[in-house]
Design an enzyme around this catalytic site. Structure first.
Site, PDB file in Angstrom:
ATOM      1  N   ASP A 179       0.746  46.238 -25.745  1.00 50.88           N
ATOM      2  CA  ASP A 179       1.637  47.074 -24.946  1.00 50.88           C
ATOM      3  C   ASP A 179       0.960  48.343 -24.454  1.00 50.88           C
ATOM      4  O   ASP A 179      -0.045  48.796 -25.026  1.00 50.88           O
ATOM      5  CB  ASP A 179       2.856  47.494 -25.778  1.00 50.88           C
ATOM      6  CG  ASP A 179       3.831  46.359 -26.007  1.00 50.88           C
ATOM      7  OD1 ASP A 179       3.504  45.207 -25.656  1.00 50.88           O
ATOM      8  OD2 ASP A 179       4.924  46.625 -26.551  1.00 50.88           O
ATOM      9  N   HIS A 217      -1.187  47.455 -29.505  1.00 51.54           N
ATOM     10  CA  HIS A 217      -1.275  48.367 -28.355  1.00 51.54           C
ATOM     11  C   HIS A 217      -2.743  48.563 -27.996  1.00 51.54           C
ATOM     12  O   HIS A 217      -3.530  49.030 -28.838  1.00 51.54           O
ATOM     13  CB  HIS A 217      -0.637  49.716 -28.685  1.00 51.54           C
ATOM     14  CG  HIS A 217       0.809  49.618 -29.063  1.00 51.54           C
ATOM     15  ND1 HIS A 217       1.228  49.217 -30.317  1.00 51.54           N
ATOM     16  CD2 HIS A 217       1.945  49.863 -28.345  1.00 51.54           C
ATOM     17  CE1 HIS A 217       2.552  49.213 -30.361  1.00 51.54           C
ATOM     18  NE2 HIS A 217       3.012  49.601 -29.187  1.00 51.54           N
TER      19      HIS A 217
END
Length: 511
Positions: free
Chosen positions: A325, A468
Site C-alpha cells: 500500500d 507498505h
C-alpha cells in the site's frame, strides 16, 4: 520520531482549534549558518522558520482585541472565492510520501512531499510537521480514539518559486474532547535554495489583520477578530499582484461552513509585504511556468492495460498474495527489482497523488506483470466523507491510473475502513474492496525480522498479506519472505489471480 519533508491535504473534522507548536530554529537556505538569521522584513531567509504559534504568542490575543476596538477599515480588502489547491501532479520532480499508523486508539495518516535538491524546503516541512506531531502526542487521550491527518497541496508553481500549503486536522479523544485544525503555507525559491513560511512574507501582520477583519465584518462573517498570526498563516499570490488570505473557518472562528478568502488589492499588498513576500509575489505576477527539475522521458509505451495477469488455479495450489500500500514511493523501484529477480508477482494499492507524480513506476509495475489497485487519492478515512467526496477520491485516482496506462476494478479503502455507504459509492464506480487477513504491521515495527516473522506466522492458503512499499525495512524483508514462503510450498500470486472475478462493492479479505 522525526518525519522528514512532510506535508498534507485531508478530510475536515469539527471542533475547536489551536496553532502549531513552536518550531525549532533552522537554517532555511542551504548555505546558511545555523546561527545566522534576520528579521523576515529584511528580505533574508529565515533561520528560525517560526511556527504560526510563535508569532501568535507575541501578537495574537492582545492585538486581536485591539483590532476589534479600533475597527480600522483602511484598505480595500474584500471577501472572494477561495483559490484552488493543486495536487502537485503538474510539477515534475515532486516526490510524495505516505505514512500510516493504525493502532486501535491512535490512527495517523501523514501525506508528505519532498523536492530533490531543495534541502531548506525539507527542513522547514520537517520542523512544522514534527511540531504538529508533538502537539498531537501531547494532547492524546486514553478515553477515546485519537486521529491525526496531515496532508499537502500546491498553491504556487511559477518561475523559481514553489508554494505548498500544509494542513493538519486531528481528534484527540474524539469530539467533544478536542479537535484541532492548523494551516500554513510555505514558499521556496528553488534557484537560491531559500524557503519561507507565510508569516515571513508579511512585514506588517497587524495592519493586514485590520484589513481582513474589516472585510469579514462587511460580509457579516466575522466572529471574534482573527489574530494576526492566523491571518498571516496561509497567504496566496496571483498574477495581478494581489494578496489573498485564506482562513479556515474553525481556525479563525468564522460564521461560515467553509473556508473564506479575503483579497487585498495589489496597491495595498505592497505596503504589508516583506522582501521575501515581494519576491514570491513577483514570481506569481510573471506567470511563467515553474522552472524546476524536468521530468525524465519514459520509454514505456502508454496504453490502458488490465491487471488480471495469467491464470493460476488456486483451488489446487497453495496461493498467497503479497500486497503493498501507499506507493509508489522512493523504495518502489527497489522492490520491483527484487520481485523481478524472484520471478514473483505482487499487487500494489496505489495513491492517486503518487501515481500522478511517478507514473513511470506504475507503468513499469504493470508491464512486469504486477496487479494494481486504487488506494484513493489522498488516503482519507472514507466513512467520514460525503458520498461526493468519496467519489472524487476514487475518480481522481482512476484518472491518474488511466493516464499511466492502467485500468483496475480493485480498491483498498485506507485503514481498511469501510461501511455500507462506502460500498455503495465505490460499487457504483465499478470497484470491489480488497482488505487483508495477514497484517505484518510493518508500518509500526519498521523491523526486517519482525515483518518477516509476522508474514510467515500468518501465512495460509488464500492469504492476502498487507505491507507498505514506502518503508525501506519492508522492501528489505521481501526477498526473505518470498524464499521462506516458496520453501513451504506456497505459490505467490496477484490478488486478481487469487480472487478471480470480483463483484463491485463487495469486500474481500482473502481467497
Amino acid at each position: 520520531m522525526p518525519v522528514a519533508g512532510l506535508l498534507l491535504l485531508t478530510a475536515c473534522v469539527p471542533g475547536a482549534t489551536t496553532r502549531l507548536d513552536a518550531v525549532p530554529k533552522m537554517a532555511a537556505a542551504a548555505s546558511a549558518s545555523p546561527s545566522s538569521g534576520s528579521s523576515p522584513a529584511t528580505g533574508s531567509p529565515s533561520s528560525a522558520s517560526p511556527s504560526v504559534a510563535e508569532v501568535g504568542a507575541e501578537v495574537g490575543t492582545e492585538v486581536g482585541a485591539e483590532i476589534g476596538a479600533e475597527g480600522d477599515a483602511e484598505g480595500d480588502a474584500e471577501v472572494v472565492d477561495v483559490p484552488p489547491v493543486s495536487d502537485g501532479s503538474s510539477v515534475a520532480g515532486l516526490v510524495p510520501h505516505q505514512q500510516t499508523s493504525l493502532q486501535p486508539d491512535d490512527q495517523r495518516g501523514i501525506a508528505t512531499v519532498t523536492f530533490p535538491g531543495v534541502d531548506s524546503l525539507g527542513r522547514v516541512f520537517t520542523a512544522l510537521v514534527d511540531a504538529e506531531v508533538g502537539r498531537y502526542e501531547a494532547a492524546r487521550r486514553n478515553d477515546g480514539v485519537n486521529v491525526l491527518t496531515i496532508g499537502w497541496g500546491l498553491v504556487q508553481a511559477t518561475g523559481d518559486v514553489l508554494g505548498v500549503r500544509l494542513t493538519s486536522r486531528s481528534y484527540t479523544g474524539g469530539a467533544p474532547h478536542g479537535t484541532t485544525t492548523t494551516t500554513t503555507s510555505v514558499y521556496t525559491d528553488v534557484a537560491s535554495g531559500q524557503t519561507w513560511t507565510a508569516t515571513e512574507l508579511v512585514a506588517d501582520p497587524e495592519r493586514l489583520a485590520r484589513w481582513v477583519t474589516a472585510a469579514l465584518a462587511e460580509a457579516d462573517l466575522a466572529g471574534e477578530p482573527p489574530a494576526p498570526a492566523v491571518v498571516a498563516s496561509d497567504v496566496r499570490f496571483d498574477r495581478t499582484g494581489s494578496l489573498t488570505i485564506v482562513l479556515d473557518r474553525r481556525e479563525a472562528g468564522l460564521r461560515t461552513l467553509d473556508a473564506v478568502a479575503v483579497r487585498v488589492p495589489a496597491a495595498d499588498a505592497d505596503d504589508v509585504l516583506s522582501g521575501p513576500g515581494r519576491r514570491v509575489r513577483d514570481a506569481a505576477m510573471a506567470a511563467e511556468g515553474f522552472r524546476g527539475v524536468p521530468a525524465e522521458p519514459s520509454d514505456t509505451p502508454v496504453g490502458p492495460s488490465t491487471t488480471e495477469g495469467h491464470a493460476v488455479d488456486c483451488t489446487r495450489l497453495a496461493c498467497i498474495a503479497l500486497t503493498f500500500d501507499d506507493g509508489p514511493g522512493p523504495y518502489t523501484a527497489q522492490l520491483l527489482d527484487e520481485l523481478a529477480d524472484a520471478g514473483v508477482p505482487a499487487t500494489f494499492f496505489v495513491l492517486g497523488g503518487n501515481v500522478a507524480a511517478m507514473p513511470d513506476l506504475v507503468r513499469r509495475a504493470a508491464a512486469e506483470g504486477h496487479a494494481l489497485g486504487s488506494h484513493t487519492w489522498s488516503h482519507p478515512r472514507l466513512p467520514l466523507l460525503t458520498a461526493q467526496q468519496i467519489a472524487d477520491e476514487v475518480d481522481r485516482t482512476t484518472a491518474a491510473l488511466f493516464d499511466a496506462g492502467v485500468t483496475t476494478d480493485l480498491l483498498r479503502p485506507p485503514y481498511g475502513e469501510t461501511d455500507d455507504r462506502v460500498a455503495d459509492v465505490v460499487g457504483d464506480l465499478g470497484y470491489a474492496q480488497v482488505l487483508w487477513d495477514v497484517d505484518t504491521q510493518d508500518w509500526f515495527n519498521r523491523d526486517v525480522a519482525i515483518t518477516t516473522q509476522r508474514a510467515l506466522d500468518g501465512a495460509h492458503p488464500g492469504a492476502i498479506v498487507l505491507m507498505h512499499d514506502i518503508h525501506p525495512t519492508t522492501v528489505q524483508a521481501v526477498p526473505g519472505i518470498i524464499d521462506a514462503l516458496q520453501a513451504r510450498g506456497y505459490t505467490l500470486v496477484t490478488v486478481p489471480q487469487l480472487l478471480g472475478a470480483v463483484e463491485p462493492g463487495a469486500v474481500y479479505r482473502g481467497g
